[in-house]
Design a protein around this motif. Structure first.
Motif, PDB file in Angstrom:
ATOM      1  N   VAL A  91       0.849  -1.186   0.000  1.00 21.83           N
ATOM      2  CA  VAL A  91       0.000   0.000   0.000  1.00 21.83           C
ATOM      3  C   VAL A  91       0.884   1.236   0.000  1.00 21.83           C
ATOM      4  O   VAL A  91       1.808   1.345   0.807  1.00 21.83           O
ATOM      5  N   GLN A  92       0.602   2.165  -0.922  1.00 17.65           N
ATOM      6  CA  GLN A  92       1.322   3.428  -0.971  1.00 17.65           C
ATOM      7  C   GLN A  92       0.320   4.573  -1.092  1.00 17.65           C
ATOM      8  O   GLN A  92      -0.706   4.446  -1.765  1.00 17.65           O
ATOM      9  N   PHE A  93       0.622   5.687  -0.441  1.00 16.00           N
ATOM     10  CA  PHE A  93      -0.175   6.900  -0.538  1.00 16.00           C
ATOM     11  C   PHE A  93       0.672   7.977  -1.211  1.00 16.00           C
ATOM     12  O   PHE A  93       1.905   7.916  -1.192  1.00 16.00           O
ATOM     13  N   GLY A  94       0.009   8.967  -1.795  1.00 13.33           N
ATOM     14  CA  GLY A  94       0.769  10.022  -2.440  1.00 13.33           C
ATOM     15  C   GLY A  94      -0.100  11.180  -2.885  1.00 13.33           C
ATOM     16  O   GLY A  94      -1.260  11.311  -2.488  1.00 13.33           O
ATOM     17  N   ALA A  95       0.483  12.017  -3.729  1.00 13.85           N
ATOM     18  CA  ALA A  95      -0.210  13.195  -4.255  1.00 13.85           C
ATOM     19  C   ALA A  95       0.216  13.397  -5.692  1.00 13.85           C
ATOM     20  O   ALA A  95       1.277  12.918  -6.125  1.00 13.85           O
ATOM     21  N   LYS A  96      -0.646  14.081  -6.461  1.00 11.59           N
ATOM     22  CA  LYS A  96      -0.311  14.358  -7.856  1.00 11.59           C
ATOM     23  C   LYS A  96      -0.865  15.708  -8.281  1.00 11.59           C
ATOM     24  O   LYS A  96      -1.826  16.223  -7.693  1.00 11.59           O
ATOM     25  N   VAL A  97      -0.237  16.285  -9.291  1.00 11.22           N
ATOM     26  CA  VAL A  97      -0.714  17.512  -9.937  1.00 11.22           C
ATOM     27  C   VAL A  97      -0.616  17.286 -11.436  1.00 11.22           C
ATOM     28  O   VAL A  97       0.199  16.476 -11.896  1.00 11.22           O
ATOM     29  N   GLY A  98      -1.442  18.002 -12.196  1.00  8.48           N
ATOM     30  CA  GLY A  98      -1.385  17.755 -13.614  1.00  8.48           C
ATOM     31  C   GLY A  98      -1.980  18.855 -14.464  1.00  8.48           C
ATOM     32  O   GLY A  98      -2.652  19.763 -13.976  1.00  8.48           O
ATOM     33  N   MET A 142       3.942  11.817  -6.639  1.00 11.06           N
ATOM     34  CA  MET A 142       4.888  11.171  -5.726  1.00 11.06           C
ATOM     35  C   MET A 142       4.111  10.257  -4.784  1.00 11.06           C
ATOM     36  O   MET A 142       3.072  10.644  -4.250  1.00 11.06           O
ATOM     37  N   LYS A 143       4.640   9.044  -4.575  1.00 15.06           N
ATOM     38  CA  LYS A 143       4.081   8.119  -3.596  1.00 15.06           C
ATOM     39  C   LYS A 143       5.049   7.995  -2.426  1.00 15.06           C
ATOM     40  O   LYS A 143       6.270   8.028  -2.614  1.00 15.06           O
ATOM     41  N   PHE A 144       4.487   7.837  -1.225  1.00 12.05           N
ATOM     42  CA  PHE A 144       5.319   7.825  -0.025  1.00 12.05           C
ATOM     43  C   PHE A 144       5.180   6.502   0.719  1.00 12.05           C
ATOM     44  O   PHE A 144       4.200   5.820   0.584  1.00 12.05           O
TER      45      PHE A 144
END
Length: 197
Positions: free
Chosen positions: A21-28, A195-197
């Motif tokens: 399991v990975q969490f993250g954020a994105k912009v586009g 990015m995934k953390f």
């Protein structure tokens, strides 16, 4: 009953142990428009930003829900016949903005690349339109449907274990505006970095 609960708990623990399991954020950057109408709509440059999660069951399959704010809409040329009797072309731009919740099913065809497909639920936040050379935008939230449903297809390339780029097209399946004569549906081309953390 205790045995059943114990078996369910053991199954969940096994799934969690074998999954990643990975969490993250994105912009586009997005190019959005309307489709399904007789009016020829142009693409509107736009943006998105939000949070992502990926639950990888095994090396080939994963599920990736997201919560993303996306500014959508489209634009077209309209004729204003009231200026000295001349046909003057004006650009009308629609901004229909959503909290989108896509749930993408990912198939990893290679270690770093997946094909993504899944449904998307959109919750309308606000909707306005503006006319070229007119300062004030007009609120049309009451004429816009509260919920939008679409299907997305695209791919994700993992640059590193944590960084990724995405390309996706989401096709709206429900009408954006109220009224029988309004047939416009959302279309959205997306290019994102995350990015995934």
């Amino acid at each position: 009953m205790k045995k059943v609960l114990t078996l369910i708990a053991a199954a969940i623990l096994c799934m969690s142990a074998s999954a990643q399991v990975q969490f993250g954020a994105k912009v586009g950057f997005d190019l959005t428009n309307f489709w399904g109408s007789d009016v020829e709509h142009g693409m509107k440059p736009s943006y998105q930003a939000g949070l992502v999660m990926e639950y990888k069951f095994n090396p080939n399959f994963a599920i990736a829900p997201e919560v993303v704010f996306a500014s959508q809409g489209g634009k077209f040329k309209a004729l204003d016949l009231n200026i000295f009797g001349l046909d003057v072309s004006k650009t009308v731009t629609y901004n229909t903005n959503y909290i989108n919740i896509p749930v993408m099913f990912k198939y990893y065809v290679a270690h770093a690349f997946s094909i993504d497909f899944g449904p998307q639920l959109g919750i309308n936040v606000y909707s306005k339109y503006s006319i070229e050379d007119v300062d004030k935008a007009v609120d049309i939230k009451d004429n816009t449907k509260d919920v939008d449903f679409g299907l997305g297809l695209g791919g994700t390339y993992n640059l590193t274990e944590n960084a990724f780029v995405q390309a996706r097209y989401t096709m709206g399946m429900t009408k954006v505006f109220d009224g029988d004569h309004n047939k416009e549906k959302n279309g959205n081309i997306q290019i994102a970095f995350g990015m995934k953390f």
